[in-house]
Design an enzyme around this catalytic site. Sequence first.
Site, PDB file in Angstrom:
ATOM      1  N   GLU A 183       0.118  -1.412   5.574  1.00 40.53           N
ATOM      2  CA  GLU A 183       1.158  -0.983   6.516  1.00 40.53           C
ATOM      3  C   GLU A 183       0.997   0.479   6.882  1.00 40.53           C
ATOM      4  O   GLU A 183       1.223   0.875   8.031  1.00 40.53           O
ATOM      5  CB  GLU A 183       2.545  -1.239   5.905  1.00 40.53           C
ATOM      6  CG  GLU A 183       3.708  -1.058   6.873  1.00 40.53           C
ATOM      7  CD  GLU A 183       4.258   0.371   6.931  1.00 40.53           C
ATOM      8  OE1 GLU A 183       5.083   0.658   7.816  1.00 40.53           O
ATOM      9  OE2 GLU A 183       3.856   1.204   6.090  1.00 40.53           O
ATOM     10  N   ASP A 217       0.823  -1.214   0.000  1.00 37.32           N
ATOM     11  CA  ASP A 217       0.000   0.000   0.000  1.00 37.32           C
ATOM     12  C   ASP A 217       0.852   1.257   0.000  1.00 37.32           C
ATOM     13  O   ASP A 217       2.008   1.258   0.438  1.00 37.32           O
ATOM     14  CB  ASP A 217      -0.945   0.019   1.202  1.00 37.32           C
ATOM     15  CG  ASP A 217      -0.214   0.038   2.544  1.00 37.32           C
ATOM     16  OD1 ASP A 217       0.791  -0.697   2.688  1.00 37.32           O
ATOM     17  OD2 ASP A 217      -0.640   0.778   3.446  1.00 37.32           O
TER      18      ASP A 217
END
Length: 408
Positions: free
Chosen positions: A175, A80
């Site tokens: 994350e 991400d």
Amino acid sequence: MKDVLERFLGYIKVDTQSSEESDTVPTTKTQLEFAKKLGEELKAIGLKDVSVDESGYVMATLESNIDKKVPAIGFIAHMDTSPDLSGTNINPRIVEKYDGQDIVLNKEKNIVLKINEFPEILEYKGQDIVVTDGNTLLGADDKAGIAEIITAMEYLINHPEIKHGTIKVGFTPDEEVGKGADHFDVKKFGADLAYTLDGGGIGELECETFNAAKAKVIIEGRNVHPGSAKNKMTNAVLVANKFINMLPENEVPERTEGYEGFFHLLSVKSEVETAELNYIIRDFDRKKFEERKEQIKEVGKKINEEYNKEIVCVKVEDQYYNMKEKIDEVKYVVDIAYDAMKAIDIEPILVPIRGGTDGSRLSFMGLPTPNLFAGGHNFHGRFEFVPVLSMEKAAELVVKIAELYANR
């Protein structure tokens, strides 16, 4: 064989921003779609046991090519990108042989990467640097890490003369919103130790993170017609302002560095009737960290005492802890990374992470995981950049670490 730059430029075309607001796993569908593409690529280059689970975690194995038993090592990066700035339609540009001057990212909007504001870019004079067009972040955090790991795996597969033990590869979702390790199956991953490639500039080697918590402050006001409000109205907006000003004004991100901790006000939602403040709390020292959590609760108590009623509610929740506690138990994982950098002519820079990585949580889940540089700078914003050579050296570092473990 693709090089690391080609991979990186391909990966950042996919918008994989995570979301603070979503309760799904992963928080955005595009991460799962990207995970499936990475799984296909890992199979194509020859990795074994490739899996992509419903939560978006990608795992794979490069089998050992030696007879003796050495620790199985993992290399991990996250898929991400930060929700802080758009990751849609990233339009990168390669500045060839950077000349040491300001870089105009967007002439039309007068967005300029200035050397007096970001002097670290001067360290890369003469190199090729990937920058944004000023409208989005770049995504080097952490698609540079993904590109480096996969490039290193393909290199090892194509060069069997380089001896290595079992290597595990893992890519995580979410994350950037603190959920990267939430559904990480350490047992399934099967590594004895691991490294995240989620650090900044070339040479960074990090085995210390913040201790981290988040705090939500809810303030209940009372709205009364302003014409007859005396001694009746409680303006939650003003109470919120009071709360903010009761915390130390210099203990904030923009006024701290190194090992200094802080309170960071992320957002304010307020009107007369109700207000909500969202903070993150950070400190390297566990004792000071606990004191900070008590300090923010105490502010709420004092305001409640002043108003003689419970109008402020402070909820604090731990997020992760300083991984140094766990890394120190297996210090050799840092020593090998240090030696590997030296072996490929990189000067190691041991620095504390003023933030967190998946490794923070994983270390406390039984998988010691220090952090290596991925090469980028100015993450989460339009001034993000990554030197091409830094990505190439990060891939080389992964290969060298694998080689050193095989020779232990």
